[in-house]
Design a protein around this motif. Sequence first.
Motif, mmCIF file in Angstrom:
data_model
loop_
_atom_site.group_PDB
_atom_site.id
_atom_site.type_symbol
_atom_site.label_atom_id
_atom_site.label_comp_id
_atom_site.label_asym_id
_atom_site.label_seq_id
_atom_site.Cartn_x
_atom_site.Cartn_y
_atom_site.Cartn_z
ATOM 1 N N LEU A 36 0.640 -1.219 0.037
ATOM 2 C CA LEU A 36 0.003 -0.157 0.051
ATOM 3 C C LEU A 36 0.654 1.226 -0.090
ATOM 4 O O LEU A 36 0.516 2.402 -0.792
ATOM 5 N N GLU A 71 -7.608 -4.668 0.087
ATOM 6 C CA GLU A 71 -7.434 -4.885 -1.296
ATOM 7 C C GLU A 71 -8.219 -3.668 -2.069
ATOM 8 O O GLU A 71 -7.865 -3.117 -3.022
ATOM 9 N N GLY A 72 -9.385 -3.275 -1.556
ATOM 10 C CA GLY A 72 -10.139 -2.211 -1.930
ATOM 11 C C GLY A 72 -9.293 -0.743 -1.996
ATOM 12 O O GLY A 72 -9.176 -0.207 -3.202
ATOM 13 N N ARG A 74 -5.859 -0.480 -2.174
ATOM 14 C CA ARG A 74 -4.867 -1.013 -2.772
ATOM 15 C C ARG A 74 -5.254 -0.435 -4.529
ATOM 16 O O ARG A 74 -4.663 0.331 -5.048
ATOM 17 N N ARG A 75 -6.538 -1.142 -4.666
ATOM 18 C CA ARG A 75 -7.115 -0.898 -6.162
ATOM 19 C C ARG A 75 -7.277 0.559 -6.077
ATOM 20 O O ARG A 75 -6.983 1.447 -7.251
ATOM 21 N N VAL A 76 -8.013 1.472 -5.344
ATOM 22 C CA VAL A 76 -8.327 2.690 -5.317
ATOM 23 C C VAL A 76 -7.066 3.456 -5.581
ATOM 24 O O VAL A 76 -6.826 4.533 -6.340
ATOM 25 N N GLN A 78 -4.020 2.649 -6.783
ATOM 26 C CA GLN A 78 -3.538 2.153 -8.155
ATOM 27 C C GLN A 78 -4.338 3.081 -9.107
ATOM 28 O O GLN A 78 -3.675 3.707 -9.890
ATOM 29 N N LEU A 79 -5.561 3.050 -9.186
ATOM 30 C CA LEU A 79 -6.561 3.987 -10.027
ATOM 31 C C LEU A 79 -6.050 5.594 -9.843
ATOM 32 O O LEU A 79 -5.875 5.999 -11.046
ATOM 33 N N GLU A 80 -5.901 5.858 -8.649
ATOM 34 C CA GLU A 80 -5.419 7.185 -8.542
ATOM 35 C C GLU A 80 -3.978 7.418 -9.304
ATOM 36 O O GLU A 80 -3.806 8.675 -9.448
ATOM 37 N N ASP A 81 -3.200 6.649 -8.910
ATOM 38 C CA ASP A 81 -1.995 6.888 -9.640
ATOM 39 C C ASP A 81 -1.947 6.846 -11.141
ATOM 40 O O ASP A 81 -1.187 7.529 -11.804
ATOM 41 N N ARG A 82 -2.789 6.105 -11.598
ATOM 42 C CA ARG A 82 -2.997 5.997 -12.816
ATOM 43 C C ARG A 82 -3.448 7.447 -13.355
ATOM 44 O O ARG A 82 -3.294 7.738 -14.615
#
Length: 143
Positions: A36, A71-72, A74-76, A78-82
Amino acid sequence: MTQQMDRHTPIFAIAAAAELAEMHPQTLRQYDRIGLVSPQRTSGNTRRYSLHDVERLREVARLSAEGLSLEGIRRVLQLEDRVAELQDRVRELERALSNEVLSRPERRVFAAGTAGEVISMRRGARVRRSAEVVVWRPGTDQR
């Protein structure tokens, strides 16, 4: 050599970062293990956190308080980084477009061809339009 400091400069030991993020140091270790927040490491392999890492830890805490699983979260993240990467790319393309317009004032950059491609044209010129007629009949497959 003087090193420039910014929000990504790793300056905080784990105890200081934990205090700033209002978390227990063991929580920071767990978040590091699961990816994270990934602090940089010193030559002695100790964790060093940046202001960006502390902000990210606070964001993890906020999302966790809202009920997201790790996990949620981590995904959020990742999306913010993208999204941030894509925003940087848009700014880069805007600069390139601006440079193109300034370096070639006699050209226009935003003309679209019939297939959707970008065509560079002289100022005042028009894209030649197709004279094809397409008949559409509802309920029929025209392939």
